[in-house]
Design an enzyme around this catalytic site. Structure first.
Site, PDB file in Angstrom:
ATOM      1  CB  CYS A  79      -0.985  -0.038   1.168  1.00 59.24           C
ATOM      2  SG  CYS A  79      -2.337   1.148   0.996  1.00 59.24           S
ATOM      3  CG  HIS A 167      -3.694  -3.605   3.058  1.00 54.43           C
ATOM      4  ND1 HIS A 167      -2.728  -3.146   3.922  1.00 54.43           N
ATOM      5  CD2 HIS A 167      -4.278  -2.502   2.530  1.00 54.43           C
ATOM      6  CE1 HIS A 167      -2.726  -1.819   3.931  1.00 54.43           C
ATOM      7  NE2 HIS A 167      -3.661  -1.405   3.093  1.00 54.43           N
ATOM      8  CD  GLU A 169      -1.471  -6.168   5.333  1.00 54.44           C
ATOM      9  OE1 GLU A 169      -1.644  -4.967   5.614  1.00 54.44           O
ATOM     10  OE2 GLU A 169      -1.085  -6.553   4.207  1.00 54.44           O
ATOM     11  CB  SER A 221      -0.737 -10.101  36.389  1.00 54.54           C
ATOM     12  OG  SER A 221      -0.759 -10.950  35.248  1.00 54.54           O
ATOM     13  N   GLY A 223      -2.026 -13.811  35.067  1.00 56.60           N
ATOM     14  CA  GLY A 223      -2.376 -13.997  33.668  1.00 56.60           C
ATOM     15  C   GLY A 223      -1.380 -14.854  32.913  1.00 56.60           C
ATOM     16  CB  SER A 227       1.855 -17.576  34.012  1.00 57.81           C
ATOM     17  OG  SER A 227       0.914 -17.042  34.920  1.00 57.81           O
TER      18      SER A 227
END
Length: 517
Positions: A79, A167, A169, A221, A223, A227
């Site tokens: 692009c 695009h 992607e 946390s 999460g 971890s």
């Protein structure tokens, strides 16, 4: 040395998708600002120039010196990237008569060109530009067109340099991943050897070299990200890692106790700190969401600072920062979407260096790495949860009573998702929880009239939020069964004192964000 593709980010909203598609091809890539190309890095195999919100002829448009790249690396412009390559070499880029946006088809393309190997005839692509290339330099040739865009793709004669105005992607470009594969594998020669296993091996070695025998503290946390970062570091440096899990009083119901147990089972050295009094006191009366985040981030660091002084010779603070955190905090256009407490930098008085082993990974990649490390699935499959916790799901000021209400409602919703059995696309039994990327309840700053036991009530309303996504950069609202929503609504209203109305959020990202604040 690990081979890589460098993606120069000119500010497109889909730059991260380029990276994801390439990672899905088992090719490692890094997204760097347009003006931060890693000169002298022998592991770079090719370069991709992303899209941009700018026009190439704008005075403020981002520009790069192509002479530093041309002839040294294969180049693919997407692009704006394609327009910039053409424009900077003497081609013409002009405003399109109408914005070229949405689905299009390559009506003609050069089947012999390596970029289009195994691409189907009339393949669908996705356009998104207000400008268009109206003329290319003399030594460039058109290799693809649509019915409306004559120069949909080009190649520089005798060079490994291409440009596409669509695009590849984006999901709607049906053979876009094939085109990217043709570039990174066939042109750039990448071996497709990057995987969760290779990431673990490489990162463990890098961490050993980075921190040596230094002591590291890591903020947990509960999460997935922190971890995985903890277990990764533990594999690299063992007992030299000390984890600190701070309870700011804004976690989910029983979260602190349950997660501490999980971490101990993983063999991690974890210190649990109940700092809820401090957080509640300093958040008292605060309603602005950005201020909430900053207070929580500041207090989080202060608690860490206090704990760090108790740990002899701690020199590093490790965090589970992942790539979307950094993108949303500040992209290269300088526009902050929202700040994340774990990417705000460290105060000088903390005297700790920052270690972020997951900073280039997307969430699904973090989960693959976690499984590779042998972390139990109930930790790996956990939904993302914001660092500031329920503070950003309570609209308005924060009180212990509001947190209690939200914890109770959230517990019913999340447990309901875990218990509700469904069949996936392959016919396997699963649960709604595993079909949803992220879910939670938001406590609204409004009250509504209701009737309970023939008595008038005037209590709080909550909103349920559940989304599907692959990387949190985009998300769609989850189409949960009406029967499930009816049951959850009924359970919350009957069991959570203080709530008499339940709503369901059907907004997607963009234009909304996943969290309300």
């Amino acid at each position: 040395m690990q081979e890589k593709i460098i993606i120069l980010d000119f500010g497109s909203q889909t730059t991260q998708l380029i990276g994801r598609r390439i990672r899905e091809l088992n090719v490692y890539c890094e997204i760097v600002p347009y003006n931060k190309f890693p000169q002298g890095d022998d592991s770079v195999k090719g370069v991709i120039l992303s899209g941009s919100p700018f026009s190439v002829y704008d005075e403020s448009a981002f520009k790069v010196d192509l002479s530093q790249l041309r002839g040294k690396y294969p180049i693919l412009g997407i692009c704006y990237g394609a327009q910039f390559i053409s424009y900077s070499n003497g081609g013409k880029v002009e405003p399109a008569g109408t914005r070229e946006y949405g689905r299009a088809h390559l009506s003609t393309f050069d089947k012999s060109n390596v970029l289009f190997k195994d691409v189907r005839e009339n393949t669908q692509v996705w356009m998104s530009h207000g400008d268009t290339i109206t003329a290319i330099p003399d030594n460039f040739r058109v290799i693809a067109s649509t019915d409306k865009v004559k120069i949909a793709a080009y190649q520089a004669e005798g060079e490994k340099m291409w440009g596409v105005q669509f695009h590849p992607e984006v999901f709607h470009s049906e053979d876009g991943t094939q085109m990217l594969k043709n570039f990174v594998v066939d042109v750039c020669g990448c071996s497709q050897s990057w995987s969760a296993a290779s990431f673990v091996d490489t990162t463990v070695a890098e961490l050993k070299a980075q921190v040596g025998n230094d002591r590291v503290i890591l903020g947990l946390s509960g999460g997935v990200d922190s971890s995985v970062a903890a277990v990764l570091l533990h594999r690299a440096i063992g007992k030299n890692l000390t984890c600190i899990f701070v309870d700011h009083g804004l976690l989910r119901k029983n979260e602190f106790k349950n997660v501490m147990h999980d971490y101990e089972c993983l063999g991690l050295n974890v210190i649990g700190v109940d700092a809820s009094e401090k957080f509640f006191k300093e958040l008292e009366g605060v309603t602005d969401p950005e201020q909430k985040r900053k207070i929580i981030g500041r207090d989080f660091v202060e608690v860490f600072n206090a704990e760090a002084h108790k740990i002899t010779d701690a020199k590093w603070l490790a965090q589970g920062t992942i790539y979307p955190d950094r993108i949303e905090s500040l992209n290269i256009t300088g526009k902050t979407i929202k700040s994340h407490h774990n990417v705000g930098g460290l105060p000088e008085e903390m005297h700790l260096q920052l270690c972020e082993p997951l900073k280039w990974l997307f969430k699904d990649e973090v989960r693959r790495v976690g499984r590779q490390l042998g972390i139990p699935d109930h930790l790996i499959s956990r939904h993302p949860f914001p660092g500031p916790g329920l503070a950003v799901r309570i609209l308005g000021d924060i009180t212990r009573e509001k947190v209690r209400i939200l914890q109770d409602a959230d517990d019913i919703f999340i447990q309901g998702l875990r218990d509700w059995k469904v069949t996936d696309e392959k016919g396997n039994e699963t649960t709604l929880y595993h079909q949803v990327w992220q879910a939670g309840v938001i406590l609204l700053p409004v009250q509504s009239v209701g009737v309970m036991g023939d008595e008038r009530t005037y209590e709080r309303a909550v909103a349920l939020r559940a989304v599907t996504s692959t990387d949190a950069m985009t998300a769609d609202w989850a189409h949960l069964p009406y029967e499930f929503l009816a049951k959850v609504s009924n359970d919350i209203i009957n069991k959570v004192k203080g709530v008499n109305r339940v709503t369901y959020d059907i907004s997607s990202k963009p234009p909304s964000t996943i969290e309300w604040e």
